[in-house]
Design a protein around this motif. Structure first.
Motif: not given
Length: 139
Positions: A96-123
């Motif tokens: 949203d061009g008028t929002a003051e926040s909410g662009r973080g993941l879009a920025i990461v996606a634009a900068l990175a070659d790949d990104w994602g999520t994983d479950p936590p380590d076992a402990d």
């Protein structure tokens, strides 16, 4: 040709406070400089900063929580992972061009070659959000 000759690994536990963001940026930048990765440093620092801000804002129950930051570098790629205590998965928003926040993941996606999520380590509880950048020749 870049040759790091071995994998490099750094792990940090950072208090989940907005005031710690500058220290995270400085630490990431310092390690990338030591590893001679200036060609990807700006993108890596910005993407790390966005993920750290998201973890503090959306995944932390309070300042006693910590965010685990891991930098892993091989000859081919840098992978940065942030682990937080919340199991809630990040959700990219429509920009949203008028929002003051909410662009973080879009920025990461634009900068990175790949990104994602994983479950936590076992402990651990929560989740891990990561991005990777290909290691490129310095320009």
């Amino acid at each position: 040709m870049i040759s790091l000759k071995r994998s490099r690994l750094v792990r940090l536990a950072v208090p989940a406070r907005p005031s710690c963001a500058a220290g995270v940026r400085r630490t990431v930048a310092a390690h990338l400089a030591r590893w001679d990765l200036s060609s990807i440093a700006d993108d890596a620092v910005l993407a790390t900063d966005e993920l750290f801000a998201n973890a503090v804002r959306h995944a932390s129950a309070g300042p006693a929580d910590t965010i685990a930051v891991t930098l892993e570098c091989s000859d081919r790629a840098l992978r940065v992972t942030l682990a937080d205590p919340s199991p809630a998965q990040p959700r990219p928003r429509a920009v949203d061009g008028t929002a003051e926040s909410g662009r973080g993941l879009a920025i990461v996606a634009a900068l990175a070659d790949d990104w994602g999520t994983d479950p936590p380590d076992a402990d651990d509880v929560g989740k891990r959000v990561w991005f990777s950048l290909a290691v490129r020749e310095p320009t």
